[in-house]
Write a protein that holds these residues in place. Structure first.
Motif, PDB file in Angstrom:
ATOM      1  N   ALA A   1       1.067   4.099  -2.984  1.00 30.42           N
ATOM      2  CA  ALA A   1       0.853   5.522  -2.741  1.00 30.42           C
ATOM      3  C   ALA A   1       2.036   6.358  -3.214  1.00 30.42           C
ATOM      4  O   ALA A   1       1.855   7.472  -3.718  1.00 30.42           O
ATOM      5  CB  ALA A   1       0.603   5.771  -1.253  1.00 30.42           C
ATOM      6  N   GLU A   2       3.244   5.819  -3.041  1.00 31.94           N
ATOM      7  CA  GLU A   2       4.451   6.548  -3.432  1.00 31.94           C
ATOM      8  C   GLU A   2       5.491   5.530  -3.859  1.00 31.94           C
ATOM      9  O   GLU A   2       6.188   4.928  -3.033  1.00 31.94           O
ATOM     10  CB  GLU A   2       4.980   7.382  -2.273  1.00 31.94           C
ATOM     11  CG  GLU A   2       6.187   8.217  -2.635  1.00 31.94           C
ATOM     12  CD  GLU A   2       6.734   8.992  -1.456  1.00 31.94           C
ATOM     13  OE1 GLU A   2       7.913   9.335  -1.504  1.00 31.94           O
ATOM     14  OE2 GLU A   2       5.990   9.241  -0.493  1.00 31.94           O
ATOM     15  N   ASP A   3       5.595   5.310  -5.152  1.00 32.27           N
ATOM     16  CA  ASP A   3       6.492   4.286  -5.689  1.00 32.27           C
ATOM     17  C   ASP A   3       7.945   4.756  -5.621  1.00 32.27           C
ATOM     18  O   ASP A   3       8.227   5.945  -5.592  1.00 32.27           O
ATOM     19  CB  ASP A   3       6.105   3.975  -7.138  1.00 32.27           C
ATOM     20  CG  ASP A   3       6.562   2.600  -7.576  1.00 32.27           C
ATOM     21  OD1 ASP A   3       6.912   1.768  -6.716  1.00 32.27           O
ATOM     22  OD2 ASP A   3       6.559   2.348  -8.789  1.00 32.27           O
TER      23      ASP A   3
ATOM     24  N   GLU B   1       0.834  -1.203   0.000  1.00 30.50           N
ATOM     25  CA  GLU B   1       0.000   0.000   0.000  1.00 30.50           C
ATOM     26  C   GLU B   1       0.869   1.254   0.000  1.00 30.50           C
ATOM     27  O   GLU B   1       0.565   2.226  -0.694  1.00 30.50           O
ATOM     28  CB  GLU B   1      -0.934   0.004   1.210  1.00 30.50           C
ATOM     29  CG  GLU B   1      -2.072  -0.982   1.085  1.00 30.50           C
ATOM     30  CD  GLU B   1      -2.914  -1.065   2.352  1.00 30.50           C
ATOM     31  OE1 GLU B   1      -2.914  -0.106   3.156  1.00 30.50           O
ATOM     32  OE2 GLU B   1      -3.577  -2.094   2.540  1.00 30.50           O
ATOM     33  N   ARG B   2       1.947   1.224   0.770  1.00 32.86           N
ATOM     34  CA  ARG B   2       2.855   2.381   0.812  1.00 32.86           C
ATOM     35  C   ARG B   2       3.511   2.588  -0.547  1.00 32.86           C
ATOM     36  O   ARG B   2       3.664   3.718  -0.999  1.00 32.86           O
ATOM     37  CB  ARG B   2       3.898   2.204   1.903  1.00 32.86           C
ATOM     38  CG  ARG B   2       3.305   2.334   3.310  1.00 32.86           C
ATOM     39  CD  ARG B   2       4.333   2.159   4.401  1.00 32.86           C
ATOM     40  NE  ARG B   2       5.531   2.967   4.224  1.00 32.86           N
ATOM     41  CZ  ARG B   2       5.643   4.253   4.540  1.00 32.86           C
ATOM     42  NH1 ARG B   2       4.616   4.899   5.043  1.00 32.86           N
ATOM     43  NH2 ARG B   2       6.787   4.896   4.361  1.00 32.86           N
ATOM     44  N   LEU B   3       3.891   1.491  -1.207  1.00 33.03           N
ATOM     45  CA  LEU B   3       4.496   1.618  -2.535  1.00 33.03           C
ATOM     46  C   LEU B   3       3.481   2.066  -3.575  1.00 33.03           C
ATOM     47  O   LEU B   3       3.824   2.771  -4.517  1.00 33.03           O
ATOM     48  CB  LEU B   3       5.151   0.301  -2.957  1.00 33.03           C
ATOM     49  CG  LEU B   3       6.476  -0.006  -2.268  1.00 33.03           C
ATOM     50  CD1 LEU B   3       6.934  -1.420  -2.602  1.00 33.03           C
ATOM     51  CD2 LEU B   3       7.534   1.009  -2.661  1.00 33.03           C
TER      52      LEU B   3
ATOM     53  N   HIS C   1      16.238   0.949  -3.372  1.00 33.05           N
ATOM     54  CA  HIS C   1      14.924   1.496  -3.709  1.00 33.05           C
ATOM     55  C   HIS C   1      13.999   0.357  -4.113  1.00 33.05           C
ATOM     56  O   HIS C   1      14.408  -0.567  -4.823  1.00 33.05           O
ATOM     57  CB  HIS C   1      15.028   2.486  -4.882  1.00 33.05           C
ATOM     58  CG  HIS C   1      15.779   3.722  -4.531  1.00 33.05           C
ATOM     59  ND1 HIS C   1      15.166   4.838  -4.031  1.00 33.05           N
ATOM     60  CD2 HIS C   1      17.096   4.014  -4.600  1.00 33.05           C
ATOM     61  CE1 HIS C   1      16.059   5.763  -3.798  1.00 33.05           C
ATOM     62  NE2 HIS C   1      17.255   5.289  -4.145  1.00 33.05           N
TER      63      HIS C   1
ATOM     64  N   ARG D   1      10.228  -0.743  -5.839  1.00 33.96           N
ATOM     65  CA  ARG D   1       9.151  -0.316  -6.741  1.00 33.96           C
ATOM     66  C   ARG D   1       8.073  -1.391  -6.765  1.00 33.96           C
ATOM     67  O   ARG D   1       8.373  -2.583  -6.697  1.00 33.96           O
ATOM     68  CB  ARG D   1       9.677  -0.093  -8.148  1.00 33.96           C
ATOM     69  CG  ARG D   1      10.674   1.066  -8.239  1.00 33.96           C
ATOM     70  CD  ARG D   1      10.966   1.430  -9.664  1.00 33.96           C
ATOM     71  NE  ARG D   1       9.754   1.844 -10.356  1.00 33.96           N
ATOM     72  CZ  ARG D   1       9.371   3.110 -10.501  1.00 33.96           C
ATOM     73  NH1 ARG D   1      10.086   4.071  -9.993  1.00 33.96           N
ATOM     74  NH2 ARG D   1       8.275   3.403 -11.164  1.00 33.96           N
TER      75      ARG D   1
ATOM     76  N   GLN E   1      10.277   4.045  -3.184  1.00 31.87           N
ATOM     77  CA  GLN E   1      10.758   4.401  -1.859  1.00 31.87           C
ATOM     78  C   GLN E   1      11.982   3.578  -1.466  1.00 31.87           C
ATOM     79  O   GLN E   1      12.156   2.454  -1.916  1.00 31.87           O
ATOM     80  CB  GLN E   1       9.667   4.184  -0.817  1.00 31.87           C
ATOM     81  CG  GLN E   1       8.473   5.095  -0.991  1.00 31.87           C
ATOM     82  CD  GLN E   1       7.511   4.935   0.154  1.00 31.87           C
ATOM     83  OE1 GLN E   1       7.889   5.048   1.312  1.00 31.87           O
ATOM     84  NE2 GLN E   1       6.259   4.660  -0.171  1.00 31.87           N
TER      85      GLN E   1
END
Length: 111
Positions: free
Chosen positions: A29-31, A25-27, A72, A74, A33
């Protein structure tokens, strides 16, 4: 079990854990990371988070790229398409069952 069910099994096994779902879910929302950024809000050690990321990568749900000492992550959501297709068969089953139930209730209701 056929050769096509193994990847699907991996996807469902990866999605079975709430920590892994939270990471996805976090990825979503903002891939892109970093591992540290993904791990920050999770109440567990960095090595424990890394194990969860290993499972997600094994199911081909994420990719990791190392630049120097920074890793990182993705999202790679395409394996979820097979899971969605598998679940869609049961969605049709429930929709048809509920339609039949509604028809029975309507037939019995004189109003």
């Amino acid at each position: 079990m056929d050769k096509h069910s193994a990847p699907l099994d991996q996807v469902f096994a990866a999605l079975a854990d709430p920590t892994r779902r939270a990471l996805l879910e976090r990825l979503a929302a903002e891939d892109g990371q970093t591992v540290s950024a993904l791990a920050a809000p999770i109440a567990m050690s960095l090595p424990a988070v890394m194990k969860h990321l290993d499972v997600l990568e094994g199911a081909h749900l994420i990719t990791r790229r190392k630049t120097g000492r920074t890793v990182h992550c993705r999202l790679a959501a395409s394996p979820m398409e097979d899971a969605m297709a598998w679940l869609a068969r049961y969605q049709r089953f429930w929709a048809e069952s509920l339609d039949r139930l509604a028809a029975i209730v309507e037939a019995r209701d004189p109003t």
